[in-house]
Each structure stands twice: as C-alpha cells, then as structure tokens.
Write a protein that holds these residues in place. Structure first.
Motif, mmCIF file in Angstrom:
data_model
loop_
_atom_site.group_PDB
_atom_site.id
_atom_site.type_symbol
_atom_site.label_atom_id
_atom_site.label_comp_id
_atom_site.label_asym_id
_atom_site.label_seq_id
_atom_site.Cartn_x
_atom_site.Cartn_y
_atom_site.Cartn_z
ATOM 1 N N LEU A 56 0.828 -1.205 0.000
ATOM 2 C CA LEU A 56 0.000 0.000 0.000
ATOM 3 C C LEU A 56 0.862 1.255 0.000
ATOM 4 O O LEU A 56 0.580 2.211 -0.731
ATOM 5 N N LEU A 57 1.927 1.255 0.811
ATOM 6 C CA LEU A 57 2.815 2.421 0.860
ATOM 7 C C LEU A 57 3.490 2.649 -0.481
ATOM 8 O O LEU A 57 3.561 3.782 -0.978
ATOM 9 N N GLY A 58 3.969 1.559 -1.087
ATOM 10 C CA GLY A 58 4.617 1.702 -2.391
ATOM 11 C C GLY A 58 3.649 2.151 -3.463
ATOM 12 O O GLY A 58 3.974 2.995 -4.302
ATOM 13 N N ALA A 59 2.423 1.577 -3.434
ATOM 14 C CA ALA A 59 1.424 1.924 -4.449
ATOM 15 C C ALA A 59 0.993 3.381 -4.321
ATOM 16 O O ALA A 59 0.831 4.086 -5.323
ATOM 17 N N ARG A 60 0.798 3.841 -3.095
ATOM 18 C CA ARG A 60 0.392 5.230 -2.889
ATOM 19 C C ARG A 60 1.530 6.188 -3.240
ATOM 20 O O ARG A 60 1.306 7.233 -3.861
ATOM 21 N N THR A 61 2.747 5.836 -2.858
ATOM 22 C CA THR A 61 3.902 6.687 -3.163
ATOM 23 C C THR A 61 4.086 6.832 -4.666
ATOM 24 O O THR A 61 4.331 7.936 -5.171
ATOM 25 N N PHE A 92 3.709 -3.411 -6.282
ATOM 26 C CA PHE A 92 4.343 -4.724 -6.420
ATOM 27 C C PHE A 92 5.865 -4.624 -6.379
ATOM 28 O O PHE A 92 6.543 -5.567 -5.960
ATOM 29 N N ALA A 93 6.410 -3.492 -6.801
ATOM 30 C CA ALA A 93 7.857 -3.300 -6.683
ATOM 31 C C ALA A 93 8.260 -3.270 -5.207
ATOM 32 O O ALA A 93 9.267 -3.869 -4.806
ATOM 33 N N GLY A 94 7.454 -2.563 -4.396
ATOM 34 C CA GLY A 94 7.715 -2.551 -2.962
ATOM 35 C C GLY A 94 7.574 -3.930 -2.346
ATOM 36 O O GLY A 94 8.358 -4.345 -1.477
ATOM 37 N N ALA A 96 8.051 -6.770 -3.909
ATOM 38 C CA ALA A 96 9.192 -7.580 -4.335
ATOM 39 C C ALA A 96 10.402 -7.332 -3.445
ATOM 40 O O ALA A 96 11.119 -8.268 -3.069
ATOM 41 N N ALA A 97 10.625 -6.058 -3.097
ATOM 42 C CA ALA A 97 11.724 -5.740 -2.184
ATOM 43 C C ALA A 97 11.505 -6.375 -0.819
ATOM 44 O O ALA A 97 12.445 -6.875 -0.176
ATOM 45 N N PHE A 98 10.249 -6.385 -0.384
ATOM 46 C CA PHE A 98 9.917 -7.003 0.900
ATOM 47 C C PHE A 98 10.132 -8.514 0.833
ATOM 48 O O PHE A 98 10.575 -9.137 1.811
ATOM 49 N N ALA A 99 9.841 -9.114 -0.327
ATOM 50 C CA ALA A 99 10.050 -10.554 -0.492
ATOM 51 C C ALA A 99 11.525 -10.916 -0.407
ATOM 52 O O ALA A 99 11.893 -11.982 0.112
ATOM 53 N N ILE A 100 12.385 -10.023 -0.894
ATOM 54 C CA ILE A 100 13.831 -10.257 -0.778
ATOM 55 C C ILE A 100 14.247 -10.267 0.690
ATOM 56 O O ILE A 100 15.043 -11.112 1.128
ATOM 57 N N LEU A 101 13.674 -9.331 1.467
ATOM 58 C CA LEU A 101 13.947 -9.310 2.901
ATOM 59 C C LEU A 101 13.432 -10.581 3.558
ATOM 60 O O LEU A 101 14.107 -11.183 4.414
#
Length: 290
Positions: A56-61, A92-94, A96-101
């Motif tokens: 949500l944060l990534g999508a809104r940003t 989804f980019a955000g 994906a970064a979270f999935a790496i973590l």
C-alpha cells in the motif's frame, strides 16, 4: 458496472475490487501456510500484514509521484487513501523488495506471500474488467431550476465538456468533497462543472451552502432525482464526465479526489481540443433517446 450493491451498502467498483483483493490476499496466505507446523506457521503469518502495508505504501507513493503537480499544491491530500489513487506496479515493486527481505529472514514466507499477492491481483483485475460506461445515456433536454430562479438545460453544451456531480446535503462523502470541487469549478477553464442536487428543497440546499460558506453559482436543482434514475446512479455522490458532444465518457461513484477529478477533466478536455468544429454535433442532436 460502476458500483456494487451489497444489501444496504454500495461500493465503487474500484474500491470493492481493492477490498476483495485484500481479503483474497490474506485468505490465500492463511490457507497456504496451513501445512507448516504450529510454531513456524505463526511466525510465517506474521509477515502478511507488513507485506500488505509495504504494498500500500509503495502503491500510494508511486501514485503521488505520478501526480506530483497536483499533490505538491495540496500536500494534505497525500494521506487520503480512502479517496482512491494507487499505482499497482510500484506497489508490487515494494512487495518484491519485501520478499527479498523475507527470503533473507524467513524463507518459508516468500512463496505464500507471492502466491497470495498474485491471487489478490487476479481478483482485482477481474472485477475491474467488469466496469463499463453506458455511453448511450444522453444528457436530458429537461430544463432544471437553478438557485437563482432561472432554468438551464444540460444538453446545451456550446462545445464545452461537462462534469456533472450528483449530490445531496445529507450525504457525508458529498459534504467532504464539495468544498474541493467548488474550488475546482471556480478555477477550471474549458469545461463546466455543475452540481445537481438530488431531491432536496432550495431551503435545505441554502442551509448546507451557508454552513460551509459556499456559493451557489454552479448549482441546479433536481427535485425528483431524475438524473440518478437516468444514469443508473445507485448512490451519492456520483460524478459523470461528458465530452464536448455530450457523450458520457466516465462515471465515478463515491468521493472523488482532486487528483482524479483534474485527471478526468484533462482527459475529456484534451479530447475536445482535438475535435474540429464540424465534429461536434449540435446540442439539439444530443437529446433524449427515443
């Protein structure tokens, strides 16, 4: 289909699609973790809510960045997520970064996170594909009274696009969006923004306008709510966007943001500027269908 009715509740298609996608995400994630043993299962499930918030944060940003010319002038609108406005792909980019973590910290959470996100995305796209605009609904030839005691016909366009907002003073989202929309109505050029009150008396409308300190320049009265019936508006507020020929181009149900309003106005205004004078039909050709 621009709105979905569930008993007494009415949702804009976009908002309902977002809510159902969220339910699908959490539900799918829950089911996909059932095979883990108890201790691991609780630990994996703890990643679901942070993942949703990151999306949500990534999508809104991403959306704010895309519309920065508007948000930079009205920064207090940035946190108003309930008005809508997200960029799915930056979300989804955000994620994906979270999935790496998650892969580095709790590898078992990665597969259910991505699978649940995929399921939620499919549900969202499926519902949005059902949304359509009935372009056959023409502007009425009826003359509506204004607050000044005159009458106006909405189908007399004079080559200008029309944004028609259906509202009532008892409607909380209408009350919230009205000051912003009035501000836009007083400043835009090349398009007309008209507020058609549904089913209320002039005294009720005047009391509401006085409470908010708004003028009545752009208002007309529809005492029988005929416009709601004509355009199949299942609730209020409903904002309809017509091009210069009087053809319905888009319908927005529910509270609208300044960004979305200006974006839709720019879209129909650009379309109008690309038409030659001979391409715009006379106003008497846009009347009631037989």
């Amino acid at each position: 289909m621009n709105a979905i009715e569930l008993g007494p509740f009415v949702f804009a298609t976009e908002r309902f699609a977002f809510l159902l996608a969220a339910v699908t995400f959490f539900g799918s994630f829950h089911l996909l973790t059932l095979w883990h043993i108890a201790g691991v299962r609780e630990d994996v499930r703890a990643w679901a809510f942070p993942a949703a918030m990151i999306w949500l944060l990534g999508a809104r940003t991403g959306y704010v960045m895309q519309q920065w010319d508007v948000f930079s002038q009205h920064p207090l609108d940035i946190p108003k997520v309930w008005q809508g406005g997200v960029s799915v792909w930056t979300g989804f980019a955000g994620l994906a970064a979270f999935a790496i973590l998650a892969y580095a910290r709790r590898r078992a959470a990665v597969a259910p996170l991505l699978a649940a996100a995929f399921a939620g995305g499919l549900v969202n796209l499926g519902l949005l594909s059902l949304k359509e605009t009935d372009e056959t609904a023409a502007l009425p030839t009826t003359a509506f009274p204004t607050m000044a005691g005159d009458f106006t016909q909405l189908n007399e366009r004079d080559g200008a696009p029309l944004i028609l907002n259906l509202w009532a003073s008892w409607c909380p989202p209408c009350r919230r969006e009205m000051p912003m929309m009035m501000d836009v109505a007083n400043t835009i050029q090349g398009a007309d923004l008209v507020f058609a009150n549904q089913g209320e008396t002039p005294a009720q409308v005047t009391d509401f306008l006085d409470t908010l300190g708004l003028g009545d320049r752009h208002l007309l009265l529809d005492p029988t709510s005929s416009l709601m019936a004509r355009f199949d508006a299942v609730g209020l507020p409903t904002t309809l966007f017509f091009d210069a020929s009087g053809t319905l181009q888009n319908v927005h149900f529910g509270e609208i943001s300044r960004t979305e309003l200006l974006s839709q106005i720019a879209t129909i205004d650009t379309a109008a500027s690309n038409l030659g004078d001979g391409d715009i039909p006379d106003s008497d050709q846009t009347g009631d269908p037989q």
